[in-house]
Motif scaffolding. Structure first.
Motif: not given
Length: 78
Positions: A26-28, A32-34, A19-23, A14-15
């Motif tokens: 994007l929102s989480v 995840l849709v991407r 972090q990847k989304a923030r980088h 989850h973390e």
């Protein structure tokens, strides 16, 4: 538009997703849709194999030497 809920996601996963989304800016949910779109764009091995078998079979005999000679002749302008 549908919803998907993932339960029992380990804290470290989850973390990492957060972090990847923030980088990526994007929102989480967007991230995840991407990921899901990218994953479903690539066929599974079984689906790929099924599609492969739909194509006509390749010739059983190919004279490599004759093919190379033909290419050489074309390159040399014969």
């Amino acid at each position: 538009m549908g919803n998907i809920q993932a339960k029992n996601v380990p804290d470290d996963v989850h973390e990492a997703v957060r972090q990847k989304a923030r980088h990526e800016g994007l929102s989480v949910s967007e991230y995840l849709v991407r990921l899901m779109r990218r994953d479903i764009a690539i066929p599974s091995f079984d689906i790929w194999l099924e599609e492969l078998h739909k194509d006509p079979p390749a010739p059983q005999h190919l004279d490599i030497h004759a093919a190379l000679d033909a290419v050489r002749d074309e390159i040399e302008g014969r």
